[in-house]
Design a protein around this motif. Sequence first.
Motif, PDB file in Angstrom:
ATOM      1  N   LEU A  41     -80.367 -12.258  54.805  1.00  0.00           N
ATOM      2  CA  LEU A  41     -79.929 -12.935  53.581  1.00  0.00           C
ATOM      3  C   LEU A  41     -80.231 -12.130  52.326  1.00  0.00           C
ATOM      4  O   LEU A  41     -79.326 -11.744  51.590  1.00  0.00           O
ATOM      5  CB  LEU A  41     -80.571 -14.319  53.478  1.00  0.00           C
ATOM      6  N   ARG A  44     -78.840  -8.451  52.061  1.00  0.00           N
ATOM      7  CA  ARG A  44     -77.378  -8.511  51.989  1.00  0.00           C
ATOM      8  C   ARG A  44     -76.927  -9.084  50.656  1.00  0.00           C
ATOM      9  O   ARG A  44     -75.929  -8.635  50.089  1.00  0.00           O
ATOM     10  CB  ARG A  44     -76.817  -9.326  53.153  1.00  0.00           C
ATOM     11  N   ASN A  45     -77.656 -10.097  50.144  1.00  0.00           N
ATOM     12  CA  ASN A  45     -77.304 -10.659  48.841  1.00  0.00           C
ATOM     13  C   ASN A  45     -77.396  -9.596  47.754  1.00  0.00           C
ATOM     14  O   ASN A  45     -76.533  -9.522  46.869  1.00  0.00           O
ATOM     15  CB  ASN A  45     -78.214 -11.832  48.492  1.00  0.00           C
ATOM     16  N   VAL A  66     -68.911 -16.820  50.927  1.00  0.00           N
ATOM     17  CA  VAL A  66     -70.125 -16.593  51.710  1.00  0.00           C
ATOM     18  C   VAL A  66     -70.600 -17.912  52.292  1.00  0.00           C
ATOM     19  O   VAL A  66     -70.190 -18.984  51.850  1.00  0.00           O
ATOM     20  CB  VAL A  66     -71.246 -15.965  50.851  1.00  0.00           C
ATOM     21  N   HIS A  70     -76.461 -18.127  51.570  1.00  0.00           N
ATOM     22  CA  HIS A  70     -76.448 -17.069  50.560  1.00  0.00           C
ATOM     23  C   HIS A  70     -76.456 -17.631  49.137  1.00  0.00           C
ATOM     24  O   HIS A  70     -76.549 -16.882  48.179  1.00  0.00           O
ATOM     25  CB  HIS A  70     -75.228 -16.166  50.735  1.00  0.00           C
ATOM     26  N   GLY A  76     -80.808 -15.896  46.027  1.00  0.00           N
ATOM     27  CA  GLY A  76     -79.442 -16.304  46.348  1.00  0.00           C
ATOM     28  C   GLY A  76     -78.460 -15.653  45.369  1.00  0.00           C
ATOM     29  O   GLY A  76     -78.839 -15.206  44.282  1.00  0.00           O
TER      30      GLY A  76
END
Length: 93
Positions: A41, A44-45, A66, A70, A76
């Motif tokens: 998470l 990748r965020n 998404v 996410h 986030g």
Amino acid sequence: DEALLEKFSYTQESNLDGLELTEEERQILRGYMDEQNRVILEDRNDVMAAAAISELEAGKTVFLVVGAAHMVGARGLPALFAERGYTVERVQY
């Protein structure tokens, strides 16, 4: 510990209370789960936000789709965009 990872990997539950584990095994698995969350998470965020912001700064329109995970927390996507000065608005449909 390979046996511990194997035990966990065959379990469909993410709730450690549902497993017969020692406290030491629980702590080890919590560490793996925290690391997995960071990689899946949060990291990748960071990459998605940076890529989208790069496109926005180039004058392009960006539409992201998404999963819900996410969208929450301090790392986030909405929080990352807000940190960089963007207005984030939830769209109801």
